[in-house]
Design an enzyme around this catalytic site. Structure first.
Site, PDB file in Angstrom:
ATOM      1  N   ASP A 119       0.804  -1.231   0.000  1.00  0.00           N
ATOM      2  CA  ASP A 119       0.000   0.000   0.000  1.00  0.00           C
ATOM      3  C   ASP A 119       0.837   1.283   0.000  1.00  0.00           C
ATOM      4  OD1 ASP A 119      -2.541  -1.062  -0.254  1.00  0.00           O
ATOM      5  OD2 ASP A 119      -2.597  -1.617   1.858  1.00  0.00           O
ATOM      6  N   ASP A 160      -7.138  -3.808  -5.328  1.00  0.00           N
ATOM      7  CA  ASP A 160      -6.828  -2.499  -4.748  1.00  0.00           C
ATOM      8  C   ASP A 160      -5.483  -1.965  -5.250  1.00  0.00           C
ATOM      9  OD1 ASP A 160      -8.262  -4.399  -3.233  1.00  0.00           O
ATOM     10  OD2 ASP A 160      -8.204  -3.164  -1.439  1.00  0.00           O
TER      11      ASP A 160
HETATM   12  N1  GLY Z   1      -7.399  -1.278   0.250  1.00  0.00           N
HETATM   13  C1  GLY Z   1      -8.101  -1.821   1.356  1.00  0.00           C
HETATM   14  C2  GLY Z   1      -9.533  -1.517   1.353  1.00  0.00           C
HETATM   15  O1  GLY Z   1     -10.073  -1.002   0.382  1.00  0.00           O
HETATM   16  O2  GLY Z   1     -10.165  -1.802   2.362  1.00  0.00           O
END
Ligand code: GLY
Length: 387
Positions: free
Chosen positions: A100, A160
């Site tokens: 992330d 994501d």
């Molecule tokens: N990227 C993690 C979420 O959307 O919860």
């Protein structure tokens, strides 16, 4: 879902919503300059925390949006303080062993570099990009999302990650070194070959065999079922495709964007606020995920910049319709009710099969707030994105 029977957000409503959004950030500066915001609110107010979550870039991104909207020094000073914190975080590798890095460093440090040419912000974001590419797995050709590198039970990508790729496109543009972009392109090629189903719904995560690199199976960690369409995952698909199209002009991304976006819109309930998973619709008691709509709107508004006039007009009209639903039903207009921007998001809804811990249900969340404010900003001017 035929959106054209719904009203669009008017310019006057947009101005009011922007003013409220800026005011919410201004009210937050006192508590969240030396501290960060928790990923989600608790009873609509955010606990304080250190800079240790995957979500901490979003509040900083809101601070930069407020700075852009007003030019006020107070926002700039908080934003720059956060840049110091993000540089320290990457220098000391504080809870960064996951993918992330884009969520963290694009709305905080790439934003600061784009707005102010701040050298510390550039250094931090380039270091984050260096760290992100260490997660690339040659066997399978993807950036491993979570866990120890190579671990069989974590040998997967997640949808994501499409929002982590812009950090890599930016790093190649800024450093002149193509290696970041090359990895982003290899990742997205793999991701799109597995996460998009024939009906253009999407898998949340997809596993690979660490020995052969072959894709094995899709699993939903935050959706209702492995085969369902988790609303936020679908929205990450919408925005992720738009951003990669902006950076590459690959026509395949535009075509997939159209289908993935149509799936998102077609599965909205009649009040246009998505349930947390598209398994649910009108009449269900399940919670909503307003953040999914905010993310999708940003994607639609980004894509509107890169298509012909007629398609752009439709994308902007649909965005203004979805935005009106968010403003009318979810936006915070009274700081006494919440210190977030957007009510009715869902972080993790636990089911017997998805294995996630239930939290942040029917609350504000850091990314919902940020993307809501980003969408307002996009509607207010021709915005150079932080992604
Ligand atoms: N990227 C993690 C979420 O959307 O919860």
């Amino acid at each position: 879902m035929e959106l054209t029977r719904y009203p669009e957000l008017t310019d006057a409503e947009l101005t009011t919503a922007m003013n409220h959004a800026v005011q919410q950030v201004r009210c937050g500066l006192q508590d969240y300059t030396d501290n960060m915001k928790y990923p989600n609110s608790v009873n609509n107010f955010y606990p304080l925390m250190d800079n240790t979550e995957w979500t901490n870039g979003f509040w900083t991104g809101e601070v930069w949006l407020a700075y852009e909207a007003t030019g006020e020094e107070c926002f700039k000073q908080t934003g720059l303080k956060h840049v110091d914190s993000f540089l320290d975080r990457v220098n000391r590798n504080i809870v960064l062993d996951h993918h992330d890095l884009g969520f963290l460093y694009s709305p905080s440090c790439v934003a600061a570099y784009k707005l102010l040419k701040d050298e510390k912000a550039k250094e931090a974001a380039l270091k984050a990009a260096d760290k992100l590419i260490t997660r690339f797995q040659e066997k399978g050709g993807f950036i491993q999302a979570w866990g120890p590198l190579g671990a069989k039970d974590n040998y997967r990508l997640i949808i994501d990650c499409l929002l982590n790729l812009p950090l890599l496109y930016w790093a190649s543009e800024t450093s002149g070194d193509p290696k970041y972009r090359d990895i982003a392109l290899r990742h997205i090629h793999t991701a799109l070959s597995v996460v998009i189903r024939p009906d253009y719904s999407t898998y949340h995560t997809y596993f690979f065999d660490p020995q052969t690199g072959l894709p094995t199976h899709g699993v939903s960690h935050q959706g209702n079922r492995n085969e369902s369409a988790w609303a936020r995952g679908q929205a990450w698909g919408v925005y992720g495709l738009a951003i990669s199209y902006k950076y590459t002009r690959d026509p395949q991304y535009l075509e997939l964007f159209r289908h993935v976006t149509a799936y998102f819109i077609d599965h909205l309930p009649s009040d246009l606020i998505p349930y947390w998973d598209f398994d649910f619709s009108d009449g269900s008691d399940e919670p909503r995920d307003s953040s999914a709509s905010a993310i999708a709107i940003c994607g639609m508004l980004e894509m509107a910049k890169h298509v012909d006039e007629e398609e752009a007009r439709q994308l902007i009209r649909d965005s203004r319709i979805l935005m009106k639903a968010l403003v009318d039903r979810c936006a915070v207009s009274d700081p006494a009710c919440s210190n977030g921007q957007l009510l009715h998001s869902t972080y993790c809804r636990s089911t017997p099969t998805n294995g996630c811990r239930e939290h942040g249900v029917d609350e504000c969340c850091a990314w919902g707030d940020y993307f809501y404010f980003e969408a307002l900003t996009r509607l207010s001017k021709d915005w150079e994105m932080y992604w």
